[in-house]
Design an enzyme around this catalytic site. Sequence first.
Site, PDB file in Angstrom:
ATOM      1  CB  CYS A  85      -1.007  -0.035   1.149  1.00 31.26           C
ATOM      2  SG  CYS A  85      -2.370   1.146   0.912  1.00 31.26           S
ATOM      3  CG  HIS A 189      -4.051  -3.491   2.272  1.00 33.77           C
ATOM      4  ND1 HIS A 189      -3.129  -3.136   3.244  1.00 33.77           N
ATOM      5  CD2 HIS A 189      -4.622  -2.339   1.857  1.00 33.77           C
ATOM      6  CE1 HIS A 189      -3.149  -1.827   3.409  1.00 33.77           C
ATOM      7  NE2 HIS A 189      -4.039  -1.316   2.578  1.00 33.77           N
ATOM      8  CD  GLU A 191      -2.173  -6.267   4.700  1.00 36.12           C
ATOM      9  OE1 GLU A 191      -2.407  -5.098   5.026  1.00 36.12           O
ATOM     10  OE2 GLU A 191      -1.604  -6.587   3.631  1.00 36.12           O
TER      11      GLU A 191
END
Length: 220
Positions: A85, A189, A191
């Site tokens: 990001c 992202h 994650e």
Amino acid sequence: MPDTAPRVVVLDYGSGNLRSAERALAAAGAAVAVTADLAAAATADGLVVPGVGAFAACMAGLEALGAGPVIAARVAAGRPVLGICVGAQVMFDGGAEHGVDTPGLGLLPGTVTRLAAARVPHMGWNTVRVPAGSRLGARDGDRFYFVHSYAAQDLGALRATGALVTTGTHDVPFAAAVEWGALTVTQFHPEKSAGTGAALLRAWTAGLPAAIPTAPAPAP
């Protein structure tokens, strides 16, 4: 975690989803430390630079820690770095937000600028197009989770360096991910991207601790 697990540092410089990145990387098979220790960041098998919020604030945090030279030295030596990001955006020459130009780390060409889209931020799931030769473990049409209003959009300049550019589109095309030598950056992202993000992190972690050849020469 077995002793043979690759050692990954998630850099704590005051910005980023540190714990979610830590958990996702651990699930991908890494031995993870969240730390501001630059010696650990320099010597780990992999370094992850997260980031949320404003480009200028993230750059200020990196500069206060003195992390820029460590990141640049790792990339030059072929030691893997993953930016996520705004942690991806700071790898570029600069960022332009709210009329303010802020220098970045200058590892990738171009300025991160506001998306010329009807609706920003670009928030939610979106598909990507993945170039041949990518090591991301992703395929065309895979969906990742995005939260951003700014992005690198000069795709030609990136490709001219020999980088592999994964693209997304939110009214306009932008760099969703870039692979350049040891440096990998994702605007999305991983994650937060469920199975596709987990697969990407497994692919990145599986490449550690082997050094990656230094960045390719620019196209003639």
